[in-house]
Design an enzyme around this catalytic site. Structure first.
Site, PDB file in Angstrom:
ATOM      1  N   PHE A   1      21.387  47.621 -54.568  1.00 16.16           N
ATOM      2  CA  PHE A   1      20.961  45.792 -53.243  1.00 16.16           C
ATOM      3  C   PHE A   1      19.993  45.132 -53.619  1.00 16.16           C
ATOM      4  CE2 PHE A   1      21.088  43.412 -50.107  1.00 16.16           C
ATOM      5  CZ  PHE A   1      22.019  42.942 -50.136  1.00 16.16           C
TER       6      PHE A   1
ATOM      7  N   LYS B   1      24.287  40.735 -62.366  1.00 20.57           N
ATOM      8  CA  LYS B   1      24.566  42.433 -62.036  1.00 20.57           C
ATOM      9  C   LYS B   1      26.571  42.488 -62.942  1.00 20.57           C
ATOM     10  CE  LYS B   1      22.859  43.933 -57.517  1.00 20.57           C
ATOM     11  NZ  LYS B   1      24.189  43.955 -56.131  1.00 20.57           N
TER      12      LYS B   1
ATOM     13  N   LYS C   1      21.247  30.299 -49.314  1.00 16.48           N
ATOM     14  CA  LYS C   1      20.044  30.062 -49.617  1.00 16.48           C
ATOM     15  C   LYS C   1      19.631  31.004 -50.300  1.00 16.48           C
ATOM     16  CE  LYS C   1      19.932  31.420 -44.471  1.00 16.48           C
ATOM     17  NZ  LYS C   1      21.283  30.832 -44.209  1.00 16.48           N
ATOM     18  N   GLY C   2      19.704  31.945 -51.139  1.00 15.41           N
ATOM     19  CA  GLY C   2      19.538  33.090 -52.254  1.00 15.41           C
ATOM     20  C   GLY C   2      18.492  32.085 -52.850  1.00 15.41           C
TER      21      GLY C   2
ATOM     22  N   ARG D   1      13.834  37.284 -47.333  1.00 19.75           N
ATOM     23  CA  ARG D   1      13.649  36.601 -47.812  1.00 19.75           C
ATOM     24  C   ARG D   1      12.309  35.868 -48.946  1.00 19.75           C
ATOM     25  NH1 ARG D   1      19.113  34.335 -48.658  1.00 19.75           N
ATOM     26  NH2 ARG D   1      20.376  34.131 -46.794  1.00 19.75           N
TER      27      ARG D   1
ATOM     28  N   ASP E   1      18.387  38.002 -49.532  1.00 17.77           N
ATOM     29  CA  ASP E   1      18.320  38.847 -48.327  1.00 17.77           C
ATOM     30  C   ASP E   1      19.101  40.292 -48.031  1.00 17.77           C
ATOM     31  OD1 ASP E   1      20.441  36.994 -48.029  1.00 17.77           O
ATOM     32  OD2 ASP E   1      20.802  37.297 -46.222  1.00 17.77           O
TER      33      ASP E   1
ATOM     34  N   GLU F   1      21.773  29.929 -59.074  1.00 15.45           N
ATOM     35  CA  GLU F   1      21.990  30.583 -58.342  1.00 15.45           C
ATOM     36  C   GLU F   1      21.309  31.946 -58.464  1.00 15.45           C
ATOM     37  OE1 GLU F   1      23.996  32.331 -56.284  1.00 15.45           O
ATOM     38  OE2 GLU F   1      26.245  31.370 -56.368  1.00 15.45           O
ATOM     39  N   ASP F   2      21.131  32.314 -57.198  1.00 18.55           N
ATOM     40  CA  ASP F   2      20.030  33.911 -57.209  1.00 18.55           C
ATOM     41  C   ASP F   2      21.133  34.509 -57.901  1.00 18.55           C
ATOM     42  OD1 ASP F   2      22.101  33.761 -54.921  1.00 18.55           O
ATOM     43  OD2 ASP F   2      21.194  34.751 -53.641  1.00 18.55           O
TER      44      ASP F   2
ATOM     45  N   ASP G   1      27.168  38.465 -58.771  1.00 16.06           N
ATOM     46  CA  ASP G   1      28.071  39.632 -58.652  1.00 16.06           C
ATOM     47  C   ASP G   1      29.115  39.844 -58.862  1.00 16.06           C
ATOM     48  OD1 ASP G   1      26.763  42.045 -56.892  1.00 16.06           O
ATOM     49  OD2 ASP G   1      28.355  41.770 -55.056  1.00 16.06           O
TER      50      ASP G   1
END
Ligand code: IMP
Ligand code: MG
Length: 180
Positions: free
Chosen positions: A151, A130, A42-43, A164, A158, A98-99, A102
């Site tokens: 973070f 990141k 959902k990001g 969000r 989220d 993509e959000d 990582d």
């Protein structure tokens, strides 16, 4: 600012500016094709909508839900497809939105899956990168912001399904997610 945040790292305006730049980059790259844009839910949902609205290229949309975290602040390393795409990607120029990249596991999983299904090309756009956290050797083709190992939440991101819908991005207080 939300009380669970330590600081705001990006305002709504800063995000909007970068989203425009990413849309122009995509318009240039896909000016002769009809790409299929996939949102990794959902990001990426807020970023996806804003990005596509800024694009001039005719684009089709699809969605896939991938879960890598459970309710922890660390990737499980085994991203799970919770909801698959509605349509075929065969022969398509795919833009994966993509959000954040990582560990890189989600991106590798998505690339292998989509190319394995016969997509013609695979281009990834990420809101955040990141790089210091990478576990596998992969990079988005376009990243809007590079960030340190903090973070962050908001604008789609989220922690345990919360925060969000904050319109900005901030660093979550360590006391909220503890020593994970
Ligand atoms: P990866 O598979 O480790 O690259 O993880 C990618 C996913 O982890 C992202 O799509 C996010 O959903 C989540 N994630 C990674 N870092 C953060 C963060 O700082 N805040 C919120 N979600 C994050
Ligand atoms: Mg995600």
């Amino acid at each position: 600012m939300h009380k669970d945040l330590e600081s705001i790292v990006l305002t709504r305006e800063q995000i909007a500016q970068k989203v425009k730049e990413a849309a122009s980059w995509l318009d240039e790259k896909f000016k002769d094709s009809k790409p299929l844009a996939i949102s990794v839910l959902k990001g990426s949902v807020f970023f996806f909508c804003d990005l596509l609205r800024e694009m001039k290229t005719p684009v089709q949309l699809d969605f896939m839900t991938v879960s890598s975290y459970g309710s922890k602040a660390q990737s499980s390393g085994m991203p799970k497809i919770v909801m698959d795409l509605a349509a075929s990607v065969e022969g398509r120029d795919v833009i994966l939105v993509e959000d954040i990249v990582d560990s890189g596991h989600t991106l590798v999983r998505m690339r292998d899956l989509i190319m394995g299904r016969g997509a013609k090309s695979f281009t990834t756009v990420a809101l955040f990168d990141k790089p210091s956290r990478r576990q596998v050797d992969i990079k988005a083709d376009y990243s809007c912001f590079e960030i340190a190992d903090e973070f962050i939440v908001g604008y789609g991101l989220d922690y345990a399904q919360q925060y969000r819908n904050l319109p900005y991005v901030g660093i979550l207080k360590r006391s909220i997610y503890g020593n994970v």
